[in-house]
Design a protein around this motif. Sequence first.
Motif, PDB file in Angstrom:
ATOM      1  N   ARG A 160     -42.209  22.720  95.331  1.00  0.00           N
ATOM      2  CA  ARG A 160     -42.734  21.964  96.368  1.00  0.00           C
ATOM      3  C   ARG A 160     -42.771  20.645  95.710  1.00  0.00           C
ATOM      4  N   ALA A 161     -43.579  20.366  94.502  1.00  0.00           N
ATOM      5  CA  ALA A 161     -43.923  19.076  94.045  1.00  0.00           C
ATOM      6  C   ALA A 161     -42.658  18.327  93.823  1.00  0.00           C
ATOM      7  N   ALA A 162     -41.522  18.992  93.382  1.00  0.00           N
ATOM      8  CA  ALA A 162     -40.627  18.424  92.780  1.00  0.00           C
ATOM      9  C   ALA A 162     -39.513  18.073  93.760  1.00  0.00           C
ATOM     10  N   SER A 163     -39.904  17.892  95.409  1.00  0.00           N
ATOM     11  CA  SER A 163     -38.725  17.646  96.172  1.00  0.00           C
ATOM     12  C   SER A 163     -38.284  16.335  96.053  1.00  0.00           C
ATOM     13  N   THR A 164     -39.110  15.417  95.625  1.00  0.00           N
ATOM     14  CA  THR A 164     -38.563  13.896  95.339  1.00  0.00           C
ATOM     15  C   THR A 164     -39.544  13.322  94.353  1.00  0.00           C
ATOM     16  N   LYS A 165     -38.846  12.442  93.877  1.00  0.00           N
ATOM     17  CA  LYS A 165     -39.388  11.680  92.742  1.00  0.00           C
ATOM     18  C   LYS A 165     -40.522  10.899  93.183  1.00  0.00           C
ATOM     19  N   GLU A 166     -40.709  10.439  94.435  1.00  0.00           N
ATOM     20  CA  GLU A 166     -41.631   9.663  94.822  1.00  0.00           C
ATOM     21  C   GLU A 166     -43.014  10.699  95.144  1.00  0.00           C
ATOM     22  N   LYS A 167     -42.606  11.787  95.500  1.00  0.00           N
ATOM     23  CA  LYS A 167     -43.601  12.813  95.583  1.00  0.00           C
ATOM     24  C   LYS A 167     -44.199  13.037  94.373  1.00  0.00           C
ATOM     25  N   PHE A 205     -59.180  24.894  83.326  1.00  0.00           N
ATOM     26  CA  PHE A 205     -58.098  23.882  82.654  1.00  0.00           C
ATOM     27  C   PHE A 205     -57.791  22.970  83.880  1.00  0.00           C
ATOM     28  N   VAL A 206     -57.475  21.645  83.315  1.00  0.00           N
ATOM     29  CA  VAL A 206     -56.947  20.599  84.185  1.00  0.00           C
ATOM     30  C   VAL A 206     -55.453  20.429  84.057  1.00  0.00           C
ATOM     31  N   HIS A 207     -54.665  21.076  84.647  1.00  0.00           N
ATOM     32  CA  HIS A 207     -53.230  21.042  84.569  1.00  0.00           C
ATOM     33  C   HIS A 207     -52.783  19.750  84.959  1.00  0.00           C
ATOM     34  N   ASP A 208     -51.426  19.274  84.403  1.00  0.00           N
ATOM     35  CA  ASP A 208     -51.039  18.055  84.666  1.00  0.00           C
ATOM     36  C   ASP A 208     -49.691  18.562  85.428  1.00  0.00           C
ATOM     37  N   TRP A 209     -49.592  17.664  86.669  1.00  0.00           N
ATOM     38  CA  TRP A 209     -48.350  18.277  87.464  1.00  0.00           C
ATOM     39  C   TRP A 209     -47.115  17.837  86.553  1.00  0.00           C
ATOM     40  N   TRP A 210     -47.095  16.639  85.897  1.00  0.00           N
ATOM     41  CA  TRP A 210     -45.820  15.954  85.463  1.00  0.00           C
ATOM     42  C   TRP A 210     -45.519  17.082  84.112  1.00  0.00           C
ATOM     43  N   ALA A 211     -46.519  17.398  83.472  1.00  0.00           N
ATOM     44  CA  ALA A 211     -46.184  18.414  82.274  1.00  0.00           C
ATOM     45  C   ALA A 211     -45.632  19.765  82.742  1.00  0.00           C
ATOM     46  N   LEU A 212     -46.196  20.285  83.990  1.00  0.00           N
ATOM     47  CA  LEU A 212     -45.736  21.486  84.442  1.00  0.00           C
ATOM     48  C   LEU A 212     -44.176  21.390  84.842  1.00  0.00           C
ATOM     49  N   GLU A 225     -36.001  31.453  75.883  1.00  0.00           N
ATOM     50  CA  GLU A 225     -35.273  30.508  75.405  1.00  0.00           C
ATOM     51  C   GLU A 225     -34.400  29.745  76.391  1.00  0.00           C
ATOM     52  N   GLU A 226     -34.750  29.804  77.829  1.00  0.00           N
ATOM     53  CA  GLU A 226     -33.810  29.308  78.641  1.00  0.00           C
ATOM     54  C   GLU A 226     -34.118  27.970  78.847  1.00  0.00           C
ATOM     55  N   ASP A 227     -33.335  27.017  79.267  1.00  0.00           N
ATOM     56  CA  ASP A 227     -33.305  25.566  79.408  1.00  0.00           C
ATOM     57  C   ASP A 227     -34.017  25.258  80.540  1.00  0.00           C
ATOM     58  N   ALA A 228     -34.927  24.420  80.905  1.00  0.00           N
ATOM     59  CA  ALA A 228     -35.397  23.850  82.109  1.00  0.00           C
ATOM     60  C   ALA A 228     -34.252  23.002  82.547  1.00  0.00           C
ATOM     61  N   THR A 229     -34.191  23.126  83.965  1.00  0.00           N
ATOM     62  CA  THR A 229     -33.071  22.534  84.565  1.00  0.00           C
ATOM     63  C   THR A 229     -33.435  21.611  85.863  1.00  0.00           C
ATOM     64  N   GLY A 230     -32.932  20.687  86.266  1.00  0.00           N
ATOM     65  CA  GLY A 230     -33.001  20.141  87.622  1.00  0.00           C
ATOM     66  C   GLY A 230     -33.430  18.550  87.181  1.00  0.00           C
ATOM     67  N   GLU A 231     -33.445  17.903  88.613  1.00  0.00           N
ATOM     68  CA  GLU A 231     -33.765  16.594  88.594  1.00  0.00           C
ATOM     69  C   GLU A 231     -35.166  16.333  88.182  1.00  0.00           C
ATOM     70  N   ALA A 232     -35.973  17.127  88.284  1.00  0.00           N
ATOM     71  CA  ALA A 232     -37.357  16.905  88.065  1.00  0.00           C
ATOM     72  C   ALA A 232     -37.639  16.347  86.430  1.00  0.00           C
ATOM     73  N   LEU A 233     -36.496  16.928  85.651  1.00  0.00           N
ATOM     74  CA  LEU A 233     -36.697  16.501  84.318  1.00  0.00           C
ATOM     75  C   LEU A 233     -36.355  15.018  84.097  1.00  0.00           C
ATOM     76  N   VAL A 234     -35.329  14.381  84.924  1.00  0.00           N
ATOM     77  CA  VAL A 234     -35.101  13.276  84.780  1.00  0.00           C
ATOM     78  C   VAL A 234     -36.293  12.412  85.531  1.00  0.00           C
ATOM     79  N   TRP A 235     -36.936  12.790  86.522  1.00  0.00           N
ATOM     80  CA  TRP A 235     -37.953  12.087  87.337  1.00  0.00           C
ATOM     81  C   TRP A 235     -39.213  11.968  86.139  1.00  0.00           C
ATOM     82  N   VAL A 236     -39.636  12.744  85.517  1.00  0.00           N
ATOM     83  CA  VAL A 236     -40.727  13.036  84.627  1.00  0.00           C
ATOM     84  C   VAL A 236     -40.372  11.923  83.624  1.00  0.00           C
ATOM     85  N   ARG A 237     -39.366  12.003  83.148  1.00  0.00           N
ATOM     86  CA  ARG A 237     -38.803  10.912  82.010  1.00  0.00           C
ATOM     87  C   ARG A 237     -38.850   9.478  82.548  1.00  0.00           C
TER      88      ARG A 237
END
Length: 277
Positions: A160-167, A205-212, A225-237
């Motif tokens: 839900r958090a990763a639906s858009t970069k702005e969100k 713990f105080v979790h960081d949305w970006w880190a998650l 060992e699976e790779d994380a995928t999706g636009e969220a990786l680009v948005w976080v960077r």
Amino acid sequence: MVQVKFECELLILGAGWTSTFLIPLLRDEKVGYAATSTTGRSSTIKFIFEPDASDSTAFKVLPEARTILVTFPLRGTGQSQKLVDFYHQTHTSRPHYIQLGYTGIWRGDGQTVWLDRHSPYDTTNERAMAEDELMQNGGCVLNLAGLWGGERSAQRFGRRAASTKEKLKGKGSLHLIHGRDVARAIYAVHRAWPGASRWILTDRFVHDWWALLAEWGSEGAVEGEEDATGEALVWVRELMEEEGVKALPRSVEKMGRAYDSTEFWNKFNLSPVRARL
């Protein structure tokens, strides 16, 4: 003084998600309990709390209990008082009341980063109003962080958090508590009654949305060992570059709000057993 014969130690009003963790714990500890549901399913008592009811007839099916746990939200003024009054009208026992609330009543002032149970909260919030009313009747309120465990997947929050970069940009801290630790907290309050009080409950713990999202990607958690995928990786960077964040997780000052539940765990001499994800 009237002698009360308790039919159960703990009465759970609303056998929902919380009860899937609490009932096994009560069984392990050999604590007598009863639970209600709106349908009477799975050996529960059929009971519906009607805030607009004019009499206490519906409460006659409930057993005499030492502690009553209210799992469903009460709102505004009058509902908590009616629940207490109607139970007292139909029973001899005068139980302790525990209400499950949520941490959303604390929004902070934009300057204070750390918030604890003594911090000012929104007294106009309808759930806070009902909780205050219950405390006026001697009740205890457990304000819970984000719930996870069992059928509640923390990773679904990520999607839900990763639906858009702005969100995602507006996402700061995330606070969680596992159902197992919610159950342990309820049992601790039942055993060592603290009196009228309000507590914040997190896994410390105080979790960081970006880190998650950097760990999970857009599709939720990855396994092994699976790779994380999706636009969220680009948005976080991109967001890290735009905001000048050199590494994750961000500091609580960067994220803007942090709940401190230390006092609860110290009070009851407990530590979360399902901290982290």
